[in-house]
Motif scaffolding. Sequence first.
Motif, PDB file in Angstrom:
ATOM      1  N   ARG A  16      -1.239 -87.461 -32.016  1.00  0.00           N
ATOM      2  CA  ARG A  16      -0.222 -87.207 -31.663  1.00  0.00           C
ATOM      3  C   ARG A  16       0.510 -88.926 -31.503  1.00  0.00           C
ATOM      4  O   ARG A  16       1.930 -88.598 -31.419  1.00  0.00           O
ATOM      5  CB  ARG A  16       0.009 -86.429 -30.710  1.00  0.00           C
ATOM      6  N   ASP A  17       0.400 -89.345 -30.586  1.00  0.00           N
ATOM      7  CA  ASP A  17       0.361 -90.493 -30.063  1.00  0.00           C
ATOM      8  C   ASP A  17       0.467 -92.074 -31.019  1.00  0.00           C
ATOM      9  O   ASP A  17       1.247 -92.812 -31.300  1.00  0.00           O
ATOM     10  CB  ASP A  17       0.066 -91.002 -28.981  1.00  0.00           C
ATOM     11  N   ALA A  18      -0.015 -91.414 -32.475  1.00  0.00           N
ATOM     12  CA  ALA A  18      -0.194 -92.667 -33.712  1.00  0.00           C
ATOM     13  C   ALA A  18       1.442 -92.319 -33.881  1.00  0.00           C
ATOM     14  O   ALA A  18       1.957 -92.052 -34.242  1.00  0.00           O
ATOM     15  CB  ALA A  18      -1.660 -92.179 -34.162  1.00  0.00           C
ATOM     16  N   ASP A  19       1.159 -93.057 -35.057  1.00  0.00           N
ATOM     17  CA  ASP A  19       2.456 -93.433 -35.967  1.00  0.00           C
ATOM     18  C   ASP A  19       2.410 -92.848 -37.547  1.00  0.00           C
ATOM     19  O   ASP A  19       1.212 -93.152 -37.394  1.00  0.00           O
ATOM     20  CB  ASP A  19       3.178 -95.334 -35.644  1.00  0.00           C
ATOM     21  N   GLY A  20       3.301 -93.265 -38.270  1.00  0.00           N
ATOM     22  CA  GLY A  20       3.110 -94.116 -39.394  1.00  0.00           C
ATOM     23  C   GLY A  20       2.801 -91.990 -40.077  1.00  0.00           C
ATOM     24  O   GLY A  20       3.234 -91.368 -40.071  1.00  0.00           O
ATOM     25  N   ILE A  21       1.448 -91.950 -40.507  1.00  0.00           N
ATOM     26  CA  ILE A  21       1.101 -90.144 -40.981  1.00  0.00           C
ATOM     27  C   ILE A  21       0.897 -89.084 -39.851  1.00  0.00           C
ATOM     28  O   ILE A  21       2.072 -88.361 -39.783  1.00  0.00           O
ATOM     29  CB  ILE A  21      -0.118 -89.970 -41.295  1.00  0.00           C
ATOM     30  N   ASN A  22       0.940 -89.303 -38.677  1.00  0.00           N
ATOM     31  CA  ASN A  22       0.925 -88.675 -37.906  1.00  0.00           C
ATOM     32  C   ASN A  22       2.121 -88.755 -37.105  1.00  0.00           C
ATOM     33  O   ASN A  22       2.528 -87.334 -36.918  1.00  0.00           O
ATOM     34  CB  ASN A  22      -0.031 -89.590 -36.533  1.00  0.00           C
ATOM     35  N   LEU A  23       2.723 -90.102 -36.765  1.00  0.00           N
ATOM     36  CA  LEU A  23       4.772 -89.658 -36.722  1.00  0.00           C
ATOM     37  C   LEU A  23       5.205 -88.632 -37.383  1.00  0.00           C
ATOM     38  O   LEU A  23       6.305 -87.828 -36.838  1.00  0.00           O
ATOM     39  CB  LEU A  23       5.148 -90.580 -36.355  1.00  0.00           C
ATOM     40  N   MET A  24       5.164 -88.974 -38.872  1.00  0.00           N
ATOM     41  CA  MET A  24       5.836 -87.605 -38.997  1.00  0.00           C
ATOM     42  C   MET A  24       5.293 -86.262 -39.557  1.00  0.00           C
ATOM     43  O   MET A  24       5.887 -84.945 -39.222  1.00  0.00           O
ATOM     44  CB  MET A  24       5.369 -88.070 -41.414  1.00  0.00           C
ATOM     45  N   LEU A  25       3.990 -86.099 -39.144  1.00  0.00           N
ATOM     46  CA  LEU A  25       3.368 -84.437 -38.903  1.00  0.00           C
ATOM     47  C   LEU A  25       3.808 -84.460 -37.768  1.00  0.00           C
ATOM     48  O   LEU A  25       4.288 -82.953 -37.780  1.00  0.00           O
ATOM     49  CB  LEU A  25       1.876 -84.918 -39.111  1.00  0.00           C
ATOM     50  N   ASN A  26       3.818 -85.023 -36.576  1.00  0.00           N
ATOM     51  CA  ASN A  26       4.575 -84.564 -35.444  1.00  0.00           C
ATOM     52  C   ASN A  26       5.848 -83.916 -35.760  1.00  0.00           C
ATOM     53  O   ASN A  26       6.322 -83.288 -35.396  1.00  0.00           O
ATOM     54  CB  ASN A  26       4.739 -85.447 -34.525  1.00  0.00           C
ATOM     55  N   TYR A  27       7.149 -84.663 -36.206  1.00  0.00           N
ATOM     56  CA  TYR A  27       8.867 -84.493 -36.605  1.00  0.00           C
ATOM     57  C   TYR A  27       8.233 -83.076 -36.767  1.00  0.00           C
ATOM     58  O   TYR A  27       9.373 -82.032 -37.007  1.00  0.00           O
ATOM     59  CB  TYR A  27       8.880 -85.369 -37.141  1.00  0.00           C
ATOM     60  N   GLY A  28       7.231 -82.880 -37.991  1.00  0.00           N
ATOM     61  CA  GLY A  28       7.633 -81.669 -39.686  1.00  0.00           C
ATOM     62  C   GLY A  28       7.038 -80.487 -38.401  1.00  0.00           C
ATOM     63  O   GLY A  28       7.629 -79.708 -38.662  1.00  0.00           O
ATOM     64  N   TYR A  29       5.816 -80.765 -37.197  1.00  0.00           N
ATOM     65  CA  TYR A  29       5.393 -79.634 -37.147  1.00  0.00           C
ATOM     66  C   TYR A  29       6.317 -79.422 -35.597  1.00  0.00           C
ATOM     67  O   TYR A  29       6.785 -78.307 -35.335  1.00  0.00           O
ATOM     68  CB  TYR A  29       3.901 -79.518 -35.863  1.00  0.00           C
ATOM     69  N   THR A  30       7.775 -80.123 -35.154  1.00  0.00           N
ATOM     70  CA  THR A  30       8.406 -80.167 -34.137  1.00  0.00           C
ATOM     71  C   THR A  30       9.422 -79.160 -34.642  1.00  0.00           C
ATOM     72  O   THR A  30      10.184 -78.039 -33.635  1.00  0.00           O
ATOM     73  CB  THR A  30       8.482 -81.245 -33.971  1.00  0.00           C
ATOM     74  N   VAL A  31       9.587 -79.953 -36.231  1.00  0.00           N
ATOM     75  CA  VAL A  31      10.986 -78.537 -35.981  1.00  0.00           C
ATOM     76  C   VAL A  31       9.907 -76.925 -36.271  1.00  0.00           C
ATOM     77  O   VAL A  31      11.042 -76.204 -36.364  1.00  0.00           O
ATOM     78  CB  VAL A  31      11.442 -79.574 -37.550  1.00  0.00           C
ATOM     79  N   LEU A  32       9.020 -77.298 -37.272  1.00  0.00           N
ATOM     80  CA  LEU A  32       8.560 -75.462 -36.606  1.00  0.00           C
ATOM     81  C   LEU A  32       8.327 -74.695 -35.637  1.00  0.00           C
ATOM     82  O   LEU A  32       9.101 -73.942 -36.049  1.00  0.00           O
ATOM     83  CB  LEU A  32       6.851 -75.834 -38.154  1.00  0.00           C
ATOM     84  N   ARG A  33       7.693 -75.511 -35.504  1.00  0.00           N
ATOM     85  CA  ARG A  33       7.271 -74.879 -33.691  1.00  0.00           C
ATOM     86  C   ARG A  33       9.145 -73.978 -33.491  1.00  0.00           C
ATOM     87  O   ARG A  33       8.587 -73.725 -32.915  1.00  0.00           O
ATOM     88  CB  ARG A  33       7.337 -75.992 -32.694  1.00  0.00           C
ATOM     89  N   ALA A  34      10.086 -75.168 -33.624  1.00  0.00           N
ATOM     90  CA  ALA A  34      11.531 -74.386 -33.146  1.00  0.00           C
ATOM     91  C   ALA A  34      11.924 -74.047 -33.740  1.00  0.00           C
ATOM     92  O   ALA A  34      12.405 -72.527 -33.109  1.00  0.00           O
ATOM     93  CB  ALA A  34      12.385 -75.760 -33.360  1.00  0.00           C
ATOM     94  N   PHE A  35      11.439 -73.579 -35.690  1.00  0.00           N
ATOM     95  CA  PHE A  35      11.690 -72.312 -36.185  1.00  0.00           C
ATOM     96  C   PHE A  35      11.392 -70.788 -35.593  1.00  0.00           C
ATOM     97  O   PHE A  35      11.556 -69.784 -35.423  1.00  0.00           O
ATOM     98  CB  PHE A  35      11.717 -72.481 -37.312  1.00  0.00           C
ATOM     99  N   VAL A  36       9.697 -71.173 -35.405  1.00  0.00           N
ATOM    100  CA  VAL A  36       9.199 -70.501 -34.578  1.00  0.00           C
ATOM    101  C   VAL A  36       9.805 -69.847 -33.628  1.00  0.00           C
ATOM    102  O   VAL A  36       9.205 -68.390 -33.163  1.00  0.00           O
ATOM    103  CB  VAL A  36       7.340 -70.673 -34.489  1.00  0.00           C
ATOM    104  N   ALA A  37       9.861 -70.988 -32.563  1.00  0.00           N
ATOM    105  CA  ALA A  37       9.948 -70.454 -31.585  1.00  0.00           C
ATOM    106  C   ALA A  37      11.421 -69.538 -31.570  1.00  0.00           C
ATOM    107  O   ALA A  37      10.944 -68.497 -30.076  1.00  0.00           O
ATOM    108  CB  ALA A  37      10.372 -71.210 -30.390  1.00  0.00           C
TER     109      ALA A  37
END
Length: 210
Positions: free
Chosen positions: A70-91
Amino acid sequence: PVSLNKSLWKEIVKAKIKMQIGVLEYLEKPMARLDYLLKNVKSDDKENAEGQAARFYFQTLFGADFVRDRDADGINLMLNYGYTVLRAFVARYVVAAGLHPTLGIHHSNMLNGFRLSDDLMEPFRPLIDCVVWHLFQGGEKILSPLVKRKLVQIFSKNVPTSLGQTQISIAIQNLCISLAKVYLNEKKNLDFPFSLSKRDWDELNAGDPL
């Protein structure tokens, strides 16, 4: 009830692994390990098929050296952002369905106010993964505004459900409503998206040019 939640978590884990299989199949990558794990998910996933599947899946998808961090950049950073948006929709839809976001099915960290959202978002994570894979393969290495837009666009794309082709945001809403109905003894099972066709995956990864 504890027994019901154990059964529901098994459903969620199986739905997530099915979606991971769909990603690997679409990208023509090996998936036999996931097929095996899918068939052996136990109540409450007590043998942690989810964790075993995740390790195989991410390394098959992004390479043997990839580590989900979760603290890495590149692919991980893009995944983090996508998951954050997903979490907001679910919430949002958890609350709209009359469910309490802190009363999780499986996640139990008392410091996490979104435990139920974190449970219900699991089957949708692979949709983010697939788009991130395409972005990375297309040369995107940082979380630029254009990459953010591409990840947000996912939620207006369609997936097959019991109601036909349905926007992903509405499919999330339907899952939350189905959980409320299960708790009220009005339904027996959760409503997950069906397996995506190649055309569905193509559409997910299409959209406005970057």
